[in-house]
Design an enzyme around this catalytic site. Structure first.
Site, PDB file in Angstrom:
ATOM      1  CG  HIS A 161     -23.873  17.188  28.315  1.00  0.00           C
ATOM      2  ND1 HIS A 161     -24.668  16.150  28.718  1.00  0.00           N
ATOM      3  CD2 HIS A 161     -23.039  17.439  29.367  1.00  0.00           C
ATOM      4  CE1 HIS A 161     -24.355  15.791  29.956  1.00  0.00           C
ATOM      5  NE2 HIS A 161     -23.369  16.569  30.374  1.00  0.00           N
ATOM      6  CG  ASP A 373     -29.160  16.910  19.057  1.00  0.00           C
ATOM      7  OD1 ASP A 373     -28.558  17.315  20.068  1.00  0.00           O
ATOM      8  OD2 ASP A 373     -30.389  16.737  19.021  1.00  0.00           O
TER       9      ASP A 373
HETATM   10  P1  ADQ Z   1     -30.858  18.977  24.486  1.00  0.00           P
HETATM   11  O1  ADQ Z   1     -30.384  19.798  23.346  1.00  0.00           O
HETATM   12  O2  ADQ Z   1     -31.782  19.630  25.410  1.00  0.00           O
HETATM   13  O3  ADQ Z   1     -29.633  18.349  25.325  1.00  0.00           O
HETATM   14  P2  ADQ Z   1     -32.045  16.237  24.010  1.00  0.00           P
HETATM   15  O4  ADQ Z   1     -30.946  15.261  24.176  1.00  0.00           O
HETATM   16  O5  ADQ Z   1     -32.973  15.890  22.891  1.00  0.00           O
HETATM   17  O6  ADQ Z   1     -31.561  17.711  23.731  1.00  0.00           O
HETATM   18  O7  ADQ Z   1     -32.857  16.290  25.362  1.00  0.00           O
HETATM   19  C1  ADQ Z   1     -34.059  17.010  25.428  1.00  0.00           C
HETATM   20  C2  ADQ Z   1     -34.828  16.569  26.667  1.00  0.00           C
HETATM   21  O8  ADQ Z   1     -35.940  17.436  26.814  1.00  0.00           O
HETATM   22  C3  ADQ Z   1     -35.372  15.147  26.517  1.00  0.00           C
HETATM   23  O9  ADQ Z   1     -35.169  14.445  27.712  1.00  0.00           O
HETATM   24  C4  ADQ Z   1     -36.856  15.350  26.243  1.00  0.00           C
HETATM   25  O10 ADQ Z   1     -37.713  14.381  26.824  1.00  0.00           O
HETATM   26  C5  ADQ Z   1     -37.129  16.677  26.895  1.00  0.00           C
HETATM   27  N1  ADQ Z   1     -38.218  17.320  26.151  1.00  0.00           N
HETATM   28  C6  ADQ Z   1     -38.208  17.678  24.865  1.00  0.00           C
HETATM   29  N2  ADQ Z   1     -39.404  18.203  24.521  1.00  0.00           N
HETATM   30  C7  ADQ Z   1     -40.163  18.167  25.629  1.00  0.00           C
HETATM   31  C8  ADQ Z   1     -41.497  18.607  25.938  1.00  0.00           C
HETATM   32  N3  ADQ Z   1     -42.280  19.219  25.050  1.00  0.00           N
HETATM   33  N4  ADQ Z   1     -41.931  18.431  27.181  1.00  0.00           N
HETATM   34  C9  ADQ Z   1     -41.150  17.858  28.113  1.00  0.00           C
HETATM   35  N5  ADQ Z   1     -39.907  17.443  27.887  1.00  0.00           N
HETATM   36  C10 ADQ Z   1     -39.416  17.608  26.665  1.00  0.00           C
HETATM   37  C11 ADQ Z   1     -28.190  18.425  25.262  1.00  0.00           C
HETATM   38  C12 ADQ Z   1     -27.567  18.132  23.904  1.00  0.00           C
HETATM   39  C13 ADQ Z   1     -28.015  16.774  23.388  1.00  0.00           C
HETATM   40  C14 ADQ Z   1     -27.683  15.712  24.418  1.00  0.00           C
HETATM   41  C15 ADQ Z   1     -28.157  16.106  25.806  1.00  0.00           C
HETATM   42  C16 ADQ Z   1     -27.614  15.155  26.863  1.00  0.00           C
HETATM   43  O11 ADQ Z   1     -27.892  19.155  22.962  1.00  0.00           O
HETATM   44  O12 ADQ Z   1     -27.384  16.468  22.162  1.00  0.00           O
HETATM   45  O13 ADQ Z   1     -28.323  14.503  24.038  1.00  0.00           O
HETATM   46  O14 ADQ Z   1     -27.724  17.410  26.159  1.00  0.00           O
HETATM   47  O15 ADQ Z   1     -26.219  15.064  26.800  1.00  0.00           O
END
Ligand code: ADQ
Length: 465
Positions: A161, A373
């Site tokens: 991921h 990311d």
């Molecule tokens: P993350 O680094 O956690 O995931 P991301 O893909 O942006 O990053 O996912 C974050 C999740 O958390 C999103 O679904 C978002 O809605 C949720 N989120 C963020 N802020 C929030 C808040 N304040 N309240 C509720 N929910 C919130 C890792 C990798 C990424 C990759 C994913 C999936 O780092 O690059 O996209 O896995 O493979």
């Protein structure tokens, strides 16, 4: 007659359930939502750390699969999870933008814990004939080979991921050969983008030459003749589910509150886990530079930054939080006019899906500016919500995210260039509506076509061979 689909044993760091006080529920999140229908159709098991709770259920009514909890001791959690996973591998795989810490005792714990996960996976596979094994993420890089040693014929896929860094960066980790050979226990190793895939193949070619591993196109050929394929398969979100939440009555009510709060102002939004990879500091500095340059904007724009607490037992994360809060405070101190609202609204918390979707709907400009990311699902969630409500906000997106490969109609930025980022934010504010509409509808179409369900189908087809 069509064969029935093969069962799946998924292995991930955490089980997809959490304790809600009076019982257990499926955790929110893309992977769980995506796997739920697939797992229900196929049966199987999910192996994961129980997070320290002693009474994790092995079944949930809404889930047809078995939950297989892995117990870890406090020392294992400290050394494997907080140590090797979060302070060695996480920064290493994110291009070493924070310095990875190399600590032999953490490596030892990582090996022990991966062996625990492999044991649990083998047990689940023994109980589920003909199952595909699907291993997830950087916590479990050794699991594919540990399982292969005991089940040589097992069909196994691995999905990473995070990004995979350049071979020079990866080469820094003292246990680089072991980590690569661990992954090569899989039949297919998958990444979000072709760039990560190429970096991985080049690392294997360079670091495993002496082990007799040969590169053949995008595949690796092992000394025993077995071929490991690689694939690029960008993860996505459950677009239909986001659309449903975004157009629900609760989201309407939440949106009305946000709109009233910021009436007459243009809303810029950032939503991230509070992580040093996400570029939150650079984003705030770019906003500060914009307000400095354009006094006329000071009462017209507001930046809402929602940050989910994350890994606050790690020093680098506590330091980041304090930087972010200091800069947000400085901007408000410098630019708030007496009797008026502040330019930065900072929320340090997790939001319910409806509330999050209301912010996505209210945002005229979404700022997704990570320094690095793997994918970034927030960018896709913004597009899904705006598209579902027929809106056309502007998306400013870092070129160093996996999402940038797909969302090319966004305003791409280099977040390391704070002045440049500030100029792009200014451009987003001035972008003509027709241009925004065309961009949003193209991105909406692409995200809808490649949703998380199609990603799961592609992944499982790939593993099935
Ligand atoms: P993350 O680094 O956690 O995931 P991301 O893909 O942006 O990053 O996912 C974050 C999740 O958390 C999103 O679904 C978002 O809605 C949720 N989120 C963020 N802020 C929030 C808040 N304040 N309240 C509720 N929910 C919130 C890792 C990798 C990424 C990759 C994913 C999936 O780092 O690059 O996209 O896995 O493979």
């Amino acid at each position: 007659m069509q064969d029935s689909p093969r069962p799946v044993v998924a292995v991930a760091n955490r089980l997809p359930v959490h304790d809600v006080g009076d019982g257990w529920q499926l955790s929110p999140g893309g992977l769980v939502t995506a796997l739920k229908p697939v797992m229900s159709a196929r049966s199987g098991a999910w192996v994961g750390w129980d997070g320290g709770s002693k009474d994790t259920p092995t079944r949930l009514p809404e889930l047809s699969i078995e939950l297989a909890p892995v117990r870890l001791s406090a020392a294992q959690v400290r050394d494997y999870y907080h140590g090797f996973a979060n302070r060695t591998l996480w920064p290493l795989l994110h291009n070493a933008i924070e310095k990875p810490v190399f600590e032999r005792s953490w490596w030892k714990a990582y090996g022990d814990v991966n062996a625990r996960f492999a044991d649990a996976a083998v047990k689940a596979l023994d109980a589920t004939p003909d199952a595909l094994l699907w291993v997830h993420d950087y916590h479990l890089l050794l699991v594919p080979e540990l399982v292969r040693a005991r089940r040589p014929e097992q069909r196994t896929g691995f999905f990473l991921h995070t990004p995979w860094p350049s071979p020079d960066v990866f080469a820094r980790v003292p246990w680089r050969k072991e980590l690569l050979l661990g992954l090569l226990g899989a039949d297919v190793v998958s990444f979000h983008t072709g760039r990560y895939l190429t970096n991985f193949v080049r690392a294997c070619g360079r670091l495993l030459k002496d082990e007799g591993v040969r590169v053949s196109g995008d595949s690796l050929v092992l000394p025993d003749g077995r071929t490991v394929r690689t694939s690029a398969s960008p993860i996505s979100i459950d677009v239909a589910q986001f659309g449903k939440v975004a157009t629900s009555e609760q989201a309407d009510a939440d949106l009305a509150v946000v709109q009233e709060q910021f009436a007459g102002r243009t809303v810029l939004l950032g939503v991230d886990r509070l992580d040093y990879t996400k570029g939150i500091v650079e984003r705030l500095l770019a906003f500060e530079a914009l307000l400095e340059r354009r006094p006329d904007l000071r009462e017209q724009v507001v930046l809402v930054q929602v940050a989910v607490p994350s890994r606050d037992d790690v020093r680098e994360y506590r330091q980041l939080r304090s930087n972010v809060e200091q800069i947000a405070g400085r901007i408000n101190g410098r630019f708030t006019q007496p009797g008026k609202d502040v330019p930065v609204h900072y929320l340090y918390r997790s939001l319910a899906p409806q509330a999050l979707s209301a912010y996505y709907a209210a945002a005229d400009v979404m700022l997704v500016t990570p320094l690095v990311d793997g994918m970034n699902l927030v960018a896709k969630e913004y597009v899904a919500v705006q598209d579902a409500r027929g809106l056309c906000g502007a998306l400013v997106l870092s070129e160093f995210t996996g999402a940038a490969d797909e969302l090319e109609e966004s305003l791409l930025c280099n977040p390391f260039d704070v002045e440049g980022l500030s100029a792009i934010v200014e451009r987003a504010l001035e972008m003509p509506v027709e241009q925004r509409r065309a961009a949003m509808s193209a991105m909406g179409r692409r995200v809808t076509e490649h949703d998380v369900h199609s990603w799961v189908d592609v992944q499982l087809a790939d593993i099935g061979g």
